[in-house]
Scaffold this motif. Structure first.
Motif, mmCIF file in Angstrom:
data_model
loop_
_atom_site.group_PDB
_atom_site.id
_atom_site.type_symbol
_atom_site.label_atom_id
_atom_site.label_comp_id
_atom_site.label_asym_id
_atom_site.label_seq_id
_atom_site.Cartn_x
_atom_site.Cartn_y
_atom_site.Cartn_z
ATOM 1 N N ALA A 134 26.310 33.219 -29.182
ATOM 2 C CA ALA A 134 25.811 31.979 -28.600
ATOM 3 C C ALA A 134 26.354 31.838 -27.186
ATOM 4 C CB ALA A 134 26.204 30.784 -29.446
ATOM 5 N N PHE A 183 25.092 29.096 -25.000
ATOM 6 C CA PHE A 183 25.165 27.643 -24.904
ATOM 7 C C PHE A 183 24.933 27.058 -26.282
ATOM 8 C CE2 PHE A 183 23.059 28.386 -20.546
ATOM 9 C CZ PHE A 183 24.282 28.559 -19.921
ATOM 10 N N TRP A 184 25.445 25.851 -26.516
ATOM 11 C CA TRP A 184 25.252 25.174 -27.792
ATOM 12 C C TRP A 184 24.554 23.830 -27.577
ATOM 13 C CZ3 TRP A 184 29.536 27.862 -26.400
ATOM 14 C CH2 TRP A 184 29.940 28.915 -27.250
ATOM 15 N N GLU A 185 23.659 23.501 -28.455
ATOM 16 C CA GLU A 185 22.994 22.197 -28.414
ATOM 17 C C GLU A 185 24.043 21.089 -28.494
ATOM 18 O OE1 GLU A 185 19.569 19.757 -30.990
ATOM 19 O OE2 GLU A 185 20.074 21.834 -31.483
ATOM 20 N N GLN A 223 26.271 20.511 -26.167
ATOM 21 C CA GLN A 223 27.410 20.876 -25.315
ATOM 22 C C GLN A 223 27.186 20.331 -23.894
ATOM 23 O OE1 GLN A 223 27.372 25.002 -24.087
ATOM 24 N NE2 GLN A 223 29.608 25.168 -24.308
ATOM 25 N N THR A 246 16.936 27.900 -29.344
ATOM 26 C CA THR A 246 16.708 27.261 -30.644
ATOM 27 C C THR A 246 17.194 25.814 -30.635
ATOM 28 O OG1 THR A 246 18.856 27.968 -31.538
ATOM 29 C CG2 THR A 246 16.997 29.470 -31.833
ATOM 30 N N ARG A 247 16.649 25.061 -31.574
ATOM 31 C CA ARG A 247 17.068 23.680 -31.762
ATOM 32 C C ARG A 247 17.158 23.426 -33.268
ATOM 33 N NH1 ARG A 247 13.449 19.845 -28.538
ATOM 34 N NH2 ARG A 247 14.637 20.788 -26.829
ATOM 35 N N GLN A 248 18.088 22.594 -33.674
ATOM 36 C CA GLN A 248 18.263 22.303 -35.088
ATOM 37 C C GLN A 248 17.319 21.184 -35.505
ATOM 38 O OE1 GLN A 248 22.139 20.813 -36.473
ATOM 39 N NE2 GLN A 248 22.078 22.399 -38.042
ATOM 40 N N GLU A 259 16.988 26.122 -38.315
ATOM 41 C CA GLU A 259 16.909 26.542 -36.916
ATOM 42 C C GLU A 259 15.454 26.741 -36.528
ATOM 43 O OE1 GLU A 259 19.359 29.899 -34.698
ATOM 44 O OE2 GLU A 259 17.611 30.745 -35.699
ATOM 45 N N ARG A 270 23.385 19.905 -23.338
ATOM 46 C CA ARG A 270 22.412 20.948 -23.664
ATOM 47 C C ARG A 270 21.429 20.434 -24.716
ATOM 48 N NH1 ARG A 270 23.846 24.378 -19.543
ATOM 49 N NH2 ARG A 270 25.962 25.205 -19.777
ATOM 50 N N THR A 329 20.257 25.416 -28.211
ATOM 51 C CA THR A 329 21.229 26.506 -28.285
ATOM 52 C C THR A 329 20.577 27.781 -27.761
ATOM 53 O OG1 THR A 329 22.391 25.538 -30.176
ATOM 54 C CG2 THR A 329 22.634 27.909 -29.846
ATOM 55 N N THR A 386 21.074 31.891 -27.762
ATOM 56 C CA THR A 386 21.790 32.968 -28.434
ATOM 57 C C THR A 386 21.201 34.305 -28.034
ATOM 58 O OG1 THR A 386 22.127 31.503 -30.348
ATOM 59 C CG2 THR A 386 22.556 33.851 -30.666
#
Length: 220
Positions: free
Chosen positions: A34, A36-38, A40, A56-58, A64, A87, A90, A92
């Motif tokens: 990863a 960047f993280w959603e 963050q 990606t987004r949760q 995912e 952010r 995410t 990855t």
């Protein structure tokens, strides 16, 4: 890009590209890491030189959802920096990636110095339209959605050899299923049908498109 500009790098002159790179630090990431993280804080942006990432987004149910695949020449994380927001997704790596990490302050200064705010606005509008389009696609059948994304990948990452188009990015059935909002079994069955029709062939993390026009007919 085939349909619009995703980032500033696509419209920069060569000297501007180098000026942006000079403001950053060379970084490397292995496959599956990863970047960047959603959620963050948006403290920097990444200019991709080599390799590919998935955005990606949760979802509400915790699954995912793949929003996009991005590769060399793309800038990741710039929208959060420009808006002063966390952010929104995410990022990855799906292959080993090398690039340049540009701090938020440096990116903002570069955009101001080069008078690139109009370009950034257009890129933001394009991304929003892209998201709206994906919402509409979610209402279509699995075969239609899969054919559309395969064609999108072909326009961005395809390597043409004769009548064939090799997708030069490693995509698993799991990734395909997440991207189009379908089960892995549904994607596997649809790929089998496309293979039987002679439209595609598949290997380990590789897909070759043999009939682009045939795939386009499936999206109508």
């Amino acid at each position: 890009m085939a349909n619009g500009a995703h980032s500033i790098v696509e419209v920069l002159k060569e000297e501007q590209r180098q000026a942006l790179r000079d403001r950053g630090t060379v970084v490397q990431f292995p496959e599956g890491q990863a970047v960047f993280w959603e959620g963050q804080p948006s403290r920097s942006a990444l200019v991709i030189d080599h390799g590919h990432v998935k955005v990606t987004r949760q979802a509400a149910d915790g699954t995912e959802v793949i929003l996009a695949i991005r590769g060399p020449g793309e800038v990741m994380g710039d929208e959060g920096v420009l808006m002063g927001e966390v952010r929104s997704a995410t990022v990855t790596t799906i292959t080993a990636v090398t690039g340049v990490d540009v701090a938020a302050e440096s990116l903002l200064s570069f955009i101001k110095d080069e008078d690139l705010w109009p370009v950034m606005y257009k890129a933001a509008v394009w991304r929003r339209r892209e998201s709206d389009q994906q919402a509409l696609l979610a209402r279509m059948g699995v075969r239609n959605r899969l054919a559309r994304w395969l064609l999108e990948l072909a326009s961005e990452f395809g390597i043409f050899k004769g009548n064939d188009c090799i997708l030069d990015v490693p995509i698993s059935q799991h990734d395909l299923a997440n991207r189009i909002g379908a089960s892995r079994d549904a994607v596997a069955m649809t790929l089998r049908q496309l293979r039987e029709q002679g439209l595609v062939s598949t290997g380990r993390r590789r897909i070759t498109l043999h009939d682009l026009e045939g795939l386009r007919r499936l999206t109508a």
